[in-house]
Design a protein around this motif. Structure first.
Motif, PDB file in Angstrom:
ATOM      1  N   GLU A 272       1.941   2.547   1.858  1.00 61.69           N
ATOM      2  CA  GLU A 272       1.964   3.856   2.529  1.00 61.69           C
ATOM      3  C   GLU A 272       2.989   4.789   1.882  1.00 61.69           C
ATOM      4  OE1 GLU A 272       0.160   5.257   5.092  1.00 61.69           O
ATOM      5  OE2 GLU A 272      -1.171   3.568   4.749  1.00 61.69           O
TER       6      GLU A 272
ATOM      7  N   PHE B 295       3.016  -6.979   6.214  1.00 59.43           N
ATOM      8  CA  PHE B 295       3.574  -5.777   6.835  1.00 59.43           C
ATOM      9  C   PHE B 295       4.398  -4.966   5.829  1.00 59.43           C
ATOM     10  CE2 PHE B 295       7.066  -3.663   9.087  1.00 59.43           C
ATOM     11  CZ  PHE B 295       6.324  -2.817   9.892  1.00 59.43           C
TER      12      PHE B 295
ATOM     13  N   PHE C 233       1.318   2.567  11.976  1.00 57.77           N
ATOM     14  CA  PHE C 233       2.115   2.295  10.777  1.00 57.77           C
ATOM     15  C   PHE C 233       3.004   3.497  10.423  1.00 57.77           C
ATOM     16  CE2 PHE C 233      -0.755  -1.275  10.118  1.00 57.77           C
ATOM     17  CZ  PHE C 233       0.141  -2.236   9.697  1.00 57.77           C
TER      18      PHE C 233
ATOM     19  N   HIS D  69       2.216  -3.320   3.310  1.00 57.08           N
ATOM     20  CA  HIS D  69       1.517  -2.158   3.862  1.00 57.08           C
ATOM     21  C   HIS D  69       2.434  -0.939   3.903  1.00 57.08           C
ATOM     22  CE1 HIS D  69      -2.151  -0.939   6.063  1.00 57.08           C
ATOM     23  NE2 HIS D  69      -1.359   0.061   6.404  1.00 57.08           N
ATOM     24  N   ILE D  70       3.656  -1.165   4.312  1.00 58.02           N
ATOM     25  CA  ILE D  70       4.631  -0.067   4.366  1.00 58.02           C
ATOM     26  C   ILE D  70       4.871   0.483   2.960  1.00 58.02           C
ATOM     27  CG2 ILE D  70       7.051   0.519   4.897  1.00 58.02           C
ATOM     28  CD1 ILE D  70       5.367   0.121   7.397  1.00 58.02           C
TER      29      ILE D  70
ATOM     30  N   PHE E 245       6.617   3.460  11.422  1.00 60.29           N
ATOM     31  CA  PHE E 245       7.593   2.664  10.678  1.00 60.29           C
ATOM     32  C   PHE E 245       8.082   3.367   9.418  1.00 60.29           C
ATOM     33  CE2 PHE E 245       5.097  -0.353  13.110  1.00 60.29           C
ATOM     34  CZ  PHE E 245       6.100  -1.106  13.725  1.00 60.29           C
ATOM     35  N   LEU E 246       7.533   4.557   9.160  1.00 62.12           N
ATOM     36  CA  LEU E 246       7.942   5.290   7.963  1.00 62.12           C
ATOM     37  C   LEU E 246       8.804   6.477   8.367  1.00 62.12           C
ATOM     38  CD1 LEU E 246       4.522   5.341   6.104  1.00 62.12           C
ATOM     39  CD2 LEU E 246       6.498   3.995   5.467  1.00 62.12           C
TER      40      LEU E 246
END
Lengths: 110, 219
Positions: free
Chosen positions: A90, A83, B214, A86-87, B217-218
């Motif tokens: 990104e 996780f 996702f 992945h963050i 979460f950013l």
């Protein structure tokens, strides 16, 4: 007496611990990271040499077998690592987009 | 000033036609070439477009945001998103602008399901789009007749707050979420779409959902 599997695992973990020290000395790994990973490999060596030790810890968490305890913890840690990776990917991807965009606009804004 | 933003990736077949057709309705056409391997950029430039070139392929959302930043820099009063694959019809632009001015809304969104005929593939119409409605409801909190339509007309000032962070196709849902978040007024109008190719399928849909999750979460 250690069986072959234990010897191989201990050698692998020693390699991991050695890698941590090398990376710390070269400045790639910070102090906190180095301490965490070094302790991790020491715990791995301990668990491989004294497998019954994990059963004691597992008992504290209400889990019957030490191997099950290690399995559950490993799954949880791996999910967490995936996780966070992945963050991170990104975030890097967005930074890359910003750079690509700035370069695309650079010439037109002059 | 009226600017058309055309995100394009390997669209050498249609891009020149799209640019020339758009120039009859807008003041400037900005083609954001998303690192195409073909001659999209040169064809667009020859047709009269301003070309912004991404050196690395970043996705349609990223290309649109690059166009937004250019439009803001130029002080555009109207901005339209228009696909580079020739599937949208420039004849829908005057009606969109008329609705924008007459109804006094901030944004006009195109819809394939409000009257005009569209040869939408069966699986898209009856499987993917209904699922898209659910996703849009969940992530954007809006119900539109057409969930992912590339035809959008904005007043220029809207772009200041409508910052797209999703590089891929999830930008379509993100735009709607931003519209709702900032309280922009909008109106859907029927538009005509001619399908030359299938576009994104179920796999693309899953990717959009993954990106939206996702993205939460950013910052």
């Amino acid at each position: 007496m250690l069986v072959l599997f234990q010897i191989l695992f201990v050698l692998f973990a020693l390699g991991g611990a050695f890698g941590v020290v090398t990376k710390y000395k070269s400045g790639v790994l910070g102090t906190k990271g180095a301490i965490f990973w070094f302790c991790f490999w020491i715990v791995v060596i301990g668990a491989v040499i004294w497998p019954n030790g994990t059963a004691v810890v597992a008992g504290l968490f209400g889990i019957g077998r030490g191997a099950d305890f290690v399995f559950y913890i490993s799954i949880a840690v791996l999910f967490y690592i995936i996780f966070t990776l992945h963050i991170k990917i990104e975030t890097v991807s967005r930074d890359m987009t910003r750079l690509v965009r700035d370069r695309a606009l650079e010439s037109k804004k002059k | 000033m009226f600017i058309a933003i055309v995100p394009a990736f390997n669209e050498e077949v249609h891009i020149a036609f799209v640019v020339r057709a758009l120039l009859d309705y807008v003041d400037e056409v900005v083609v954001v070439d998303d690192a195409s391997c073909d001659r999209t950029a040169s064809f667009a430039q020859e047709a009269g477009a301003t070309v912004l070139s991404h050196e690395i392929n970043r996705g349609q959302g990223a290309a649109l945001q690059t166009g937004h930043e250019y439009a803001l820099y130029k002080g555009a009063t109207y901005v339209i998103h228009f696909d580079g694959d020739g599937q949208l019809d420039v004849l829908d632009i005057p009606e969109a602008k008329r609705v924008l001015d007459f109804c006094g809304v901030d944004i006009v969104l195109g819809s394939r399901f409000l009257g005009k005929d569209a040869n939408i593939p069966f699986v898209k119409r009856y499987v993917l789009f209904p699922l898209g409605h659910v996703v849009n409801r969940f992530f954007a909190g809006m119900h539109l007749t057409d969930v992912h339509n590339g035809f959008r007309l904005f007043r220029g000032h809207v772009l200041d707050k409508l910052v797209i962070t999703h590089d891929g196709m999830a930008h379509a849902t993100e735009i709607l979420a931003l519209v709702k978040h900032h309280g922009f007024s909008y109106q859907e109008i029927p538009i005509h779409v001619t399908y030359h190719e299938y576009g994104q399928g179920a796999r693309g849909g899953f990717r959009i959902v993954k990106d939206l999750i996702f993205g939460k979460f950013l910052s």
